[in-house]
Scaffold this motif. Structure first.
Motif, short mmCIF file in Angstrom:
data_model
loop_
_atom_site.label_atom_id
_atom_site.label_comp_id
_atom_site.label_asym_id
_atom_site.label_seq_id
_atom_site.Cartn_x
_atom_site.Cartn_y
_atom_site.Cartn_z
N ARG A 1 0.82 -1.22 0.00
CA ARG A 1 0.00 0.00 0.00
C ARG A 1 0.86 1.27 0.00
NH1 ARG A 1 -0.68 -2.43 4.78
NH2 ARG A 1 0.22 -1.46 6.64
N TYR B 1 -6.86 -0.50 -3.39
CA TYR B 1 -7.04 -1.42 -2.27
C TYR B 1 -5.83 -1.34 -1.33
CZ TYR B 1 -7.84 -5.88 0.15
OH TYR B 1 -8.05 -6.86 1.10
N LEU C 1 -12.09 -8.71 -2.86
CA LEU C 1 -11.22 -8.04 -1.89
C LEU C 1 -11.86 -8.04 -0.52
CD1 LEU C 1 -10.23 -4.92 -4.05
CD2 LEU C 1 -9.06 -7.12 -3.89
N THR D 1 -12.64 -3.18 3.86
CA THR D 1 -11.73 -2.32 4.61
C THR D 1 -12.48 -1.66 5.75
OG1 THR D 1 -12.23 -0.54 3.09
CG2 THR D 1 -10.27 -1.85 2.61
N ALA E 1 -12.23 0.37 -2.29
CA ALA E 1 -12.06 -1.02 -2.68
C ALA E 1 -13.28 -1.51 -3.43
CB ALA E 1 -11.83 -1.88 -1.44
N THR F 1 -15.83 -4.69 -3.80
CA THR F 1 -16.26 -5.90 -3.13
C THR F 1 -17.24 -6.63 -4.05
OG1 THR F 1 -16.07 -4.77 -1.03
CG2 THR F 1 -17.26 -6.86 -1.03
#
Length: 430
Positions: free
Chosen positions: A308, A347, A379, A382, A389, A391
């Motif tokens: 990240r 992400y 994913l 978070t 992100a 999903t």
């Protein structure tokens, strides 16, 4: 072809003579200097392939010379000669950039190995890092700095501690340090300290003699001796029990091991690299890791950046992983769609590169065409204000993606088509 030149810096004539004779028998060209100033003059005037310096000199100490060489002649490996048991001075020299150290009284066999490794290193004048370039992917500044640090620490024999989150590639970094240094022709022996049962750890690391305990039907060489002439990589060193930490400390200090059932210690020539995802400083403060061992293994610390911290490297990594997975599955590697790539780039990757590989392997398995869309990118959710992100939600009856949601944070209400109203309402709530 001229013989490699070795500069010996010591004010004791007898020691200079002993080292000169030893070096001549190795077909090397010894030079001698008796002070820091004389050594500097010689280094400026002549080409030298290795410098061996005592710590105590009439006009200064060996550490001054180490610093000077690192500044004015960084391509010259320098090894220091220390008093017996003076590990603090040796560690200081290694931190300043010394190649290695040897303790008095001199072990000539160990000295020959040290000199041979240093001369081999000095003979590689190129700074090309292609040996690890293709394997350490990423053009981000963080990865460029990592490559530079690997090249620098590879030239030393100092212990290196590699710190980073799980899945960042700490073992890969250790392998590259090994392959980029003078020990590249020797073995690389990785040891997961958390995977060996406590009752077997001493035998596994140090080896044993036949009959030393029930079940010891033959002599067995330990993992440390198996790394002779190469590198021992202690992964998850934080999981090493305290009683084994004491034994490892002696290996580092004395450069020798004593197998179970053996009366005498056996000398070993290994470079020790270690790694963990835990904070050793915190463990030292909590009494779970020995402070003296911490300073021995942490002479040089390398921090591997998380994924990240370098999102610009995700496209290159994803492409390389897809090619590798394609070869393994014996299929043509699919392309990553723009929406899928966008999902990956925002992400947070708590599992780092290992998680990226897992996500892509699952996507290849689920996808049916030649391109992976965002619908096949699964994913983990978070928390809080984590980066955006994607999903994916699957239709239980068909096993195909039913919808894809892009979530910037928990207050976002943006949803893709066909998203169940109950899920949309839950995600839109604060």
């Amino acid at each position: 072809m001229p013989k490699p030149a070795v500069l010996v810096v010591d004010d004791e004539p007898d020691l200079c003579e002993l080292l000169s004779i030893t070096l001549q028998r190795m077909d090397l060209d010894p030079r001698t200097a008796h002070s820091v100033e004389e050594a500097r003059r010689l280094l400026k005037a002549e080409h030298v392939d290795l410098c061996l310096t005592d710590m105590q000199l009439p006009d200064g100490d060996g550490l001054e010379l180490v610093k000077w060489i690192q500044h004015y002649s960084p391509s010259v490996p320098v090894a220091v000669i220390t008093a017996h048991g003076n590990m603090e001075t040796a560690v200081r020299a290694l931190k300043l950039g010394a190649f290695d150290f040897v303790s008095k009284p001199l072990d000539l066999a160990g000295l020959r190995k040290l000199v041979a490794s240093a001369i081999k290193l000095s003979g590689t004048h190129d700074t090309d890092t292609s040996v690890f370039g293709p394997r350490l992917l990423g053009a981000s500044s963080a990865m460029q700095q990592m490559r530079e640090m690997i090249g620098r620490v590879a030239r030393s024999q100092a212990p290196v501690h590699i710190f980073g989150e799980s899945g960042t590639g700490k073992e890969l970094v250790a392998k590259l340090i090994h392959e980029s240094g003078p020990r590249r022709d020797g073995p690389f022996v990785p040891v997961n300290c958390g995977a060996i049962p406590t009752e077997l750890m001493e035998s596994e690391l140090f080896g044993h003699k036949r009959g030393s305990f029930t079940g010891a039907v033959s002599d067995k060489k330990g993992l440390i001796q198996s790394a002779e002439g190469g590198t021992l990589f202690l992964d998850e060193i934080a999981d090493l029990p305290l009683h084994m930490q004491v034994k490892l400390l002696r290996v580092i200090q004395e450069k020798a091991v004593r197998p179970l059932g053996e009366q005498l210690e056996v000398g070993v020539d290994v470079r020790i690299l270690s790694a963990t995802h835990k904070n050793l400083s915190v463990l030292v403060a909590e009494g779970k890791f020995r402070e003296d061992l911490f300073y021995r293994v942490n002479v040089i610390e390398l921090r591997v950046p998380s994924l990240r911290e370098r999102p610009e490297d995700v496209p290159e990594l994803a492409e390389a992983i897809l090619r590798r997975l394609g070869r393994r599955m014996k299929i043509s590697p699919p392309m990553l769609g723009k929406d899928a790539l966008a999902a990956l780039e925002v992400y947070a990757f708590p599992g780092n590169v290992r998680e990226l590989e897992n996500i892509l392997e699952r996507a290849i398995t689920l996808s049916t065409g030649g391109e992976i869309s965002a619908g096949y990118i699964q994913l983990r959710p978070t928390r809080g204000d984590a980066p955006a992100a994607f999903t994916t939600y699957f239709n239980a009856s068909t096993g195909k993606p039913a919808a894809c949601l892009m979530r910037v944070n928990r207050s976002s209400s943006a949803a893709a088509t066909s998203l169940p109203s109950t899920i949309a309402a839950a995600l839109a709530s604060p």
